[in-house]
Design a protein around this motif. Structure first.
Motif, mmCIF file in Angstrom:
data_model
loop_
_atom_site.group_PDB
_atom_site.id
_atom_site.type_symbol
_atom_site.label_atom_id
_atom_site.label_comp_id
_atom_site.label_asym_id
_atom_site.label_seq_id
_atom_site.Cartn_x
_atom_site.Cartn_y
_atom_site.Cartn_z
ATOM 1 N N ILE A 149 23.664 38.023 -6.331
ATOM 2 C CA ILE A 149 23.546 38.887 -5.143
ATOM 3 C C ILE A 149 22.096 39.336 -4.981
ATOM 4 O O ILE A 149 21.522 39.270 -3.882
ATOM 5 N N GLU A 150 21.497 39.765 -6.081
ATOM 6 C CA GLU A 150 20.117 40.280 -6.003
ATOM 7 C C GLU A 150 19.144 39.184 -5.543
ATOM 8 O O GLU A 150 18.264 39.431 -4.718
ATOM 9 N N ALA A 151 19.332 37.968 -6.075
ATOM 10 C CA ALA A 151 18.427 36.864 -5.695
ATOM 11 C C ALA A 151 18.563 36.554 -4.205
ATOM 12 O O ALA A 151 17.567 36.359 -3.504
ATOM 13 N N LEU A 152 19.803 36.535 -3.725
ATOM 14 C CA LEU A 152 20.007 36.243 -2.294
ATOM 15 C C LEU A 152 19.415 37.339 -1.420
ATOM 16 O O LEU A 152 18.788 37.069 -0.398
ATOM 17 N N GLN A 153 19.638 38.593 -1.832
ATOM 18 C CA GLN A 153 19.104 39.702 -1.021
ATOM 19 C C GLN A 153 17.585 39.686 -1.009
ATOM 20 O O GLN A 153 16.961 39.898 0.024
ATOM 21 N N ALA A 154 16.988 39.398 -2.172
ATOM 22 C CA ALA A 154 15.517 39.349 -2.227
ATOM 23 C C ALA A 154 15.003 38.254 -1.309
ATOM 24 O O ALA A 154 13.939 38.371 -0.702
ATOM 25 N N SER A 195 24.949 28.751 -8.657
ATOM 26 C CA SER A 195 23.964 27.958 -7.924
ATOM 27 C C SER A 195 23.966 28.439 -6.484
ATOM 28 O O SER A 195 25.036 28.553 -5.872
ATOM 29 N N LEU A 196 22.778 28.690 -5.962
ATOM 30 C CA LEU A 196 22.652 29.015 -4.538
ATOM 31 C C LEU A 196 22.234 27.760 -3.799
ATOM 32 O O LEU A 196 21.492 26.928 -4.333
ATOM 33 N N TYR A 197 22.712 27.642 -2.567
ATOM 34 C CA TYR A 197 22.287 26.569 -1.659
ATOM 35 C C TYR A 197 21.689 27.277 -0.440
ATOM 36 O O TYR A 197 22.385 27.506 0.553
ATOM 37 N N PRO A 198 20.416 27.687 -0.525
ATOM 38 C CA PRO A 198 19.900 28.634 0.458
ATOM 39 C C PRO A 198 19.351 28.013 1.747
ATOM 40 O O PRO A 198 18.673 28.711 2.500
ATOM 41 N N ARG A 219 10.402 31.146 -4.298
ATOM 42 C CA ARG A 219 9.547 32.009 -5.110
ATOM 43 C C ARG A 219 10.219 33.370 -5.361
ATOM 44 O O ARG A 219 10.302 33.815 -6.502
ATOM 45 N N VAL A 220 10.738 33.983 -4.304
ATOM 46 C CA VAL A 220 11.322 35.314 -4.529
ATOM 47 C C VAL A 220 12.594 35.215 -5.362
ATOM 48 O O VAL A 220 12.852 36.075 -6.209
ATOM 49 N N ALA A 221 13.373 34.151 -5.166
ATOM 50 C CA ALA A 221 14.591 34.008 -5.972
ATOM 51 C C ALA A 221 14.215 33.819 -7.441
ATOM 52 O O ALA A 221 14.797 34.449 -8.334
ATOM 53 N N HIS A 222 13.200 32.999 -7.701
ATOM 54 C CA HIS A 222 12.784 32.796 -9.095
ATOM 55 C C HIS A 222 12.221 34.076 -9.694
ATOM 56 O O HIS A 222 12.408 34.331 -10.883
ATOM 57 N N ASP A 223 11.532 34.879 -8.893
ATOM 58 C CA ASP A 223 11.022 36.150 -9.421
ATOM 59 C C ASP A 223 12.183 37.014 -9.916
ATOM 60 O O ASP A 223 12.113 37.637 -10.971
ATOM 61 N N VAL A 224 13.267 37.047 -9.131
ATOM 62 C CA VAL A 224 14.433 37.849 -9.547
ATOM 63 C C VAL A 224 15.028 37.264 -10.832
ATOM 64 O O VAL A 224 15.300 37.997 -11.790
ATOM 65 N N LEU A 225 15.203 35.952 -10.876
ATOM 66 C CA LEU A 225 15.828 35.338 -12.063
ATOM 67 C C LEU A 225 14.968 35.590 -13.305
ATOM 68 O O LEU A 225 15.473 35.947 -14.366
ATOM 69 N N GLU A 280 20.992 16.179 1.376
ATOM 70 C CA GLU A 280 20.058 16.710 0.391
ATOM 71 C C GLU A 280 19.981 18.208 0.628
ATOM 72 O O GLU A 280 19.843 18.652 1.767
ATOM 73 N N ARG A 281 20.111 18.968 -0.442
ATOM 74 C CA ARG A 281 20.057 20.422 -0.289
ATOM 75 C C ARG A 281 19.210 21.009 -1.414
ATOM 76 O O ARG A 281 19.109 20.426 -2.496
ATOM 77 N N LEU A 282 18.655 22.179 -1.117
ATOM 78 C CA LEU A 282 17.934 22.906 -2.156
ATOM 79 C C LEU A 282 18.962 23.667 -2.990
ATOM 80 O O LEU A 282 19.855 24.295 -2.433
ATOM 81 N N GLN A 283 18.829 23.570 -4.296
ATOM 82 C CA GLN A 283 19.708 24.322 -5.196
ATOM 83 C C GLN A 283 18.838 25.230 -6.062
ATOM 84 O O GLN A 283 17.818 24.777 -6.597
ATOM 85 N N ILE A 284 19.231 26.495 -6.169
ATOM 86 C CA ILE A 284 18.517 27.441 -7.041
ATOM 87 C C ILE A 284 19.585 28.116 -7.888
ATOM 88 O O ILE A 284 20.570 28.594 -7.330
ATOM 89 N N GLY A 285 19.395 28.161 -9.199
ATOM 90 C CA GLY A 285 20.477 28.757 -9.970
ATOM 91 C C GLY A 285 20.069 29.301 -11.312
ATOM 92 O O GLY A 285 18.908 29.196 -11.731
#
Ligand SMILES: N[C@@H](Cc1c[nH]c[nH+]1)C(=O)O
Length: 374
Positions: free
Chosen positions: A149-154, A306-309, A29-35, A124-129
């Motif tokens: 960077i901002e998405a990861l920090q958030a 793509s992040l793999y968080p 959710r927070v990563a998508h908010d940043v994107l 299986e991994r979560l990918q956000i990008g």
């Protein structure tokens, strides 16, 4: 035969229990908010599709890592998605082919691979990008690194570092400045990737040795790369990287490893891997690439990450508390309960006299319209 594996999951696959599922949702959710705040509109893609469309949208995509099987309905070969970027590229080349450029799209979801990566057995991994389609300029690359960077920090990462690379380095150098026979190119790439100086010389790549030393903190490593680049073949790339580093330098620690290729299948002039303090392995990667269109059409430039968080999700699940739970005794006022939910409580309604608030994970109990600590 006894059904001994009824309760097992295949290697590298796991469930997420409530605390982990909550943490995963939180990170997403927070990563998508940043994107979204940077104008990246969300798309959703199918879990599986024709192997051909996943494999042929960008040059270099590896199908051997994908789960593939025949579709009983169409009798065509399908694959489970292993990288949503290829699906977003398909959307950009088809359904959104006429949307204005640059086109900013974001996505998230699970991706699967046949075999885990190095020490990480997960299949299986979560990918956000996010993908910025229509350009692979320095401005686009800088935006992509900043947003990553901002998405990861958030999402809770601290001590973020970014390692830049030049994924098509060997192709670029071997084309003219430091020629290699076709058969040597792959070997030289491998030896550079393995940082094997002896192997590099044996495979005919002695001229590439200085690249093994243009590694480390960004400023000194790029300087060494520039000194190595006597014919100025890499000049525009080096200038581009310096500009990107200038823009993102204050936000993360920067390093350079020009010949690093691990995980880079289709990226071209620019790539990066992203890390955070205290979390093992990389948390994502990105770079510039080209989307192949229909036959006869020019490929379209794009840049993305793509992040793999998952490591971040695990850390959050271990440290953070989920939402606070308020116990609603039998006979409570439903309107008061609704008001408590509206101000952020998760309510747990008693279904019988024997329901115990503490064992149900509640910290408070509703009494006379108020949340009383237990
Ligand atoms: N999807 C790529 C990273 C990337 C996104 N856009 C460009 N590159 C990967 O997971 O390796």
């Amino acid at each position: 035969m006894p059904d001994t594996d009824r309760d097992l999951l295949p290697e590298g696959l796991c469930d997420r229990l409530p605390q982990q599922a909550w943490a995963s949702q939180q990170v997403r959710r927070v990563a998508h908010d940043v994107l979204a705040s940077h104008g990246y509109e969300r798309v959703e893609t199918p879990l599986l599709e024709f192997e051909k469309s996943l494999a042929s949208r960008m040059a270099g995509v590896q199908v051997r890592r994908m789960f593939r099987f025949v579709d009983p309905a169409s009798l065509r070969q399908l694959a489970l998605r292993s990288d949503i970027t290829a699906q977003v590229a398909r959307i950009a080349a088809t359904g959104l082919a006429h949307a204005p450029r640059p086109l900013r799209l974001s996505y998230s979801g699970p991706v699967a691979i046949i075999k885990g990566d190095g020490l990480d057995p997960a299949r299986e991994r979560l990918q956000i990008g996010a993908e910025l389609i229509g350009t692979d300029s320095v401005a686009a690359a800088a935006e992509i690194v900043e947003v990553a960077i901002e998405a990861l920090q958030a999402a809770g990462a601290t001590g973020v570092s970014v390692d830049f690379t030049l994924p098509d380095l060997v192709d670029t150098l071997s084309a003219e400045a430091l020629p290699l026979a076709g058969s040597q190119i792959e070997a030289v790439r491998k030896m550079l990737d393995a940082k094997d100086a002896g192997g590099l010389v044996d495979s005919g790549g002695a001229a590439y040795l200085p690249l093994l030393y243009a590694v480390g903190p960004f400023d000194s490593a790029i300087q060494r790369l520039a000194e190595f680049d006597v014919d100025d073949v890499l000049a525009s790339r080096i200038a581009g990287l310096r500009e990107i580093a200038g823009r993102v330098g204050g936000k993360a620690r920067l390093t350079l490893d020009p010949s690093e290729r691990h995980g880079f299948e289709y990226q071209s002039w620019f790539g990066f891997t992203i890390y955070a303090e205290g979390l093992s392995g990389s948390l994502g990667r990105g770079g510039a690439y080209r989307i192949l269109g229909r036959a006869g059409e020019e490929p379209e430039p794009a840049t993305g990450f793509s992040l793999y968080p998952d490591p971040l999700v695990e850390a959050l699940a271990a440290e953070a508390e989920g939402p606070k739970r308020l116990f609603l005794p039998l006979g409570h006022d439903p309107q008061v309960a609704a008001r408590q939910r509206a101000i952020g409580w998760a309510t747990v309604a008693a279904l019988s006299e024997s329901d115990d608030p503490i064992s149900l994970g509640c910290s408070h109990r509703l009494e006379n319209g108020e949340a009383i600590p237990l």
